[in-house]
Design a protein around this motif. Structure first.
Motif, PDB file in Angstrom:
ATOM      1  N   ARG A   1      33.898  41.588  30.714  1.00  0.00           N
ATOM      2  CA  ARG A   1      33.685  42.392  31.920  1.00  0.00           C
ATOM      3  C   ARG A   1      33.701  41.518  33.172  1.00  0.00           C
ATOM      4  O   ARG A   1      34.236  41.905  34.206  1.00  0.00           O
ATOM      5  N   ARG A   2      33.142  40.328  33.067  1.00  0.00           N
ATOM      6  CA  ARG A   2      33.144  39.429  34.225  1.00  0.00           C
ATOM      7  C   ARG A   2      34.562  38.982  34.565  1.00  0.00           C
ATOM      8  O   ARG A   2      34.945  38.937  35.740  1.00  0.00           O
ATOM      9  N   LEU A   3      35.365  38.650  33.560  1.00  0.00           N
ATOM     10  CA  LEU A   3      36.763  38.292  33.800  1.00  0.00           C
ATOM     11  C   LEU A   3      37.510  39.464  34.416  1.00  0.00           C
ATOM     12  O   LEU A   3      38.223  39.316  35.414  1.00  0.00           O
ATOM     13  N   ARG A   4      37.339  40.654  33.834  1.00  0.00           N
ATOM     14  CA  ARG A   4      38.012  41.849  34.363  1.00  0.00           C
ATOM     15  C   ARG A   4      37.603  42.096  35.811  1.00  0.00           C
ATOM     16  O   ARG A   4      38.449  42.299  36.683  1.00  0.00           O
ATOM     17  N   ASP A   5      36.303  42.034  36.091  1.00  0.00           N
ATOM     18  CA  ASP A   5      35.825  42.289  37.449  1.00  0.00           C
ATOM     19  C   ASP A   5      36.306  41.216  38.426  1.00  0.00           C
ATOM     20  O   ASP A   5      36.631  41.521  39.572  1.00  0.00           O
ATOM     21  N   HIS A   6      36.366  39.980  37.967  1.00  0.00           N
ATOM     22  CA  HIS A   6      36.855  38.903  38.824  1.00  0.00           C
ATOM     23  C   HIS A   6      38.300  39.169  39.228  1.00  0.00           C
ATOM     24  O   HIS A   6      38.650  39.072  40.409  1.00  0.00           O
ATOM     25  N   LEU A   7      39.136  39.514  38.248  1.00  0.00           N
ATOM     26  CA  LEU A   7      40.541  39.789  38.542  1.00  0.00           C
ATOM     27  C   LEU A   7      40.705  41.063  39.363  1.00  0.00           C
ATOM     28  O   LEU A   7      41.587  41.160  40.214  1.00  0.00           O
ATOM     29  N   MET A   8      39.838  42.044  39.116  1.00  0.00           N
ATOM     30  CA  MET A   8      39.958  43.334  39.783  1.00  0.00           C
ATOM     31  C   MET A   8      39.397  43.296  41.208  1.00  0.00           C
ATOM     32  O   MET A   8      40.015  43.818  42.130  1.00  0.00           O
ATOM     33  N   LEU A   9      38.246  42.664  41.370  1.00  0.00           N
ATOM     34  CA  LEU A   9      37.531  42.750  42.643  1.00  0.00           C
ATOM     35  C   LEU A   9      37.664  41.509  43.519  1.00  0.00           C
ATOM     36  O   LEU A   9      37.870  41.622  44.727  1.00  0.00           O
ATOM     37  N   GLN A  10      37.506  40.331  42.920  1.00  0.00           N
ATOM     38  CA  GLN A  10      37.550  39.118  43.718  1.00  0.00           C
ATOM     39  C   GLN A  10      38.971  38.583  43.920  1.00  0.00           C
ATOM     40  O   GLN A  10      39.264  37.963  44.928  1.00  0.00           O
ATOM     41  N   ARG A  11      39.862  38.799  42.952  1.00  0.00           N
ATOM     42  CA  ARG A  11      41.200  38.206  43.042  1.00  0.00           C
ATOM     43  C   ARG A  11      42.334  39.184  42.733  1.00  0.00           C
ATOM     44  O   ARG A  11      43.250  38.869  41.981  1.00  0.00           O
ATOM     45  N   PRO A  12      42.335  40.364  43.340  1.00  0.00           N
ATOM     46  CA  PRO A  12      43.467  41.262  43.118  1.00  0.00           C
ATOM     47  C   PRO A  12      44.762  40.706  43.707  1.00  0.00           C
ATOM     48  O   PRO A  12      45.848  41.164  43.381  1.00  0.00           O
ATOM     49  N   ASP A  13      44.635  39.684  44.558  1.00  0.00           N
ATOM     50  CA  ASP A  13      45.796  39.059  45.184  1.00  0.00           C
ATOM     51  C   ASP A  13      46.576  38.187  44.200  1.00  0.00           C
ATOM     52  O   ASP A  13      47.755  37.915  44.423  1.00  0.00           O
ATOM     53  N   VAL A  14      45.928  37.750  43.129  1.00  0.00           N
ATOM     54  CA  VAL A  14      46.624  36.909  42.149  1.00  0.00           C
ATOM     55  C   VAL A  14      47.611  37.796  41.388  1.00  0.00           C
ATOM     56  O   VAL A  14      47.231  38.804  40.789  1.00  0.00           O
ATOM     57  N   GLN A  15      48.863  37.434  41.456  1.00  0.00           N
ATOM     58  CA  GLN A  15      49.922  38.231  40.848  1.00  0.00           C
ATOM     59  C   GLN A  15      49.950  38.026  39.326  1.00  0.00           C
ATOM     60  O   GLN A  15      49.666  36.942  38.833  1.00  0.00           O
ATOM     61  N   ASN A  16      50.315  39.076  38.614  1.00  0.00           N
ATOM     62  CA  ASN A  16      50.418  38.980  37.158  1.00  0.00           C
ATOM     63  C   ASN A  16      51.380  37.873  36.736  1.00  0.00           C
ATOM     64  O   ASN A  16      51.114  37.148  35.777  1.00  0.00           O
ATOM     65  N   ILE A  17      52.490  37.728  37.445  1.00  0.00           N
ATOM     66  CA  ILE A  17      53.445  36.686  37.058  1.00  0.00           C
ATOM     67  C   ILE A  17      52.821  35.298  37.216  1.00  0.00           C
ATOM     68  O   ILE A  17      53.078  34.396  36.421  1.00  0.00           O
ATOM     69  N   GLU A  18      51.960  35.126  38.225  1.00  0.00           N
ATOM     70  CA  GLU A  18      51.267  33.850  38.387  1.00  0.00           C
ATOM     71  C   GLU A  18      50.336  33.585  37.210  1.00  0.00           C
ATOM     72  O   GLU A  18      50.262  32.454  36.715  1.00  0.00           O
TER      73      GLU A  18
END
Length: 97
Positions: free
Chosen positions: A15-32
């Protein structure tokens, strides 16, 4: 540590990983993520769906993606995903080799 405690800790870490990617770093692209880590949000959604199905629970790919993205996939893409650059595509191809 009991099996239940292990599962609870693993679930909290997910959940922490999901929330980090969802809330704190939505700018990080999937391809990256794919280039650097070898997995992306779509991979997490696939693993989430597979885990549900392994426990006898039906789940669509769209439902799993919404659980990982925190919104419908199309909405996330429209808000946060950019087209991959030629450099990103080249790095992705090089990583696959």
């Amino acid at each position: 540590m009991t099996d239940r405690e292990t599962v609870e800790i693993e679930a909290a870490a997910f959940r922490r990983l999901r929330d980090h990617l969802m809330l704190q770093r939505p700018d990080v692209q999937n391809i990256e993520l794919m280039i650097l880590a070898g997995f992306c949000r779509n991979c997490l959604a696939d693993w989430y769906r597979e885990a549900a199905e392994n426990r006898g629970m039906a789940m669509t790919r769209d439902e799993a993606r919404e659980a990982v993205y925190g919104m419908p996939y199309a909405e996330f893409r429209a808000r946060h995903q950019a087209e991959a650059t030629p450099e990103q595509l080249a790095a992705f191809e090089a990583r696959k080799r």
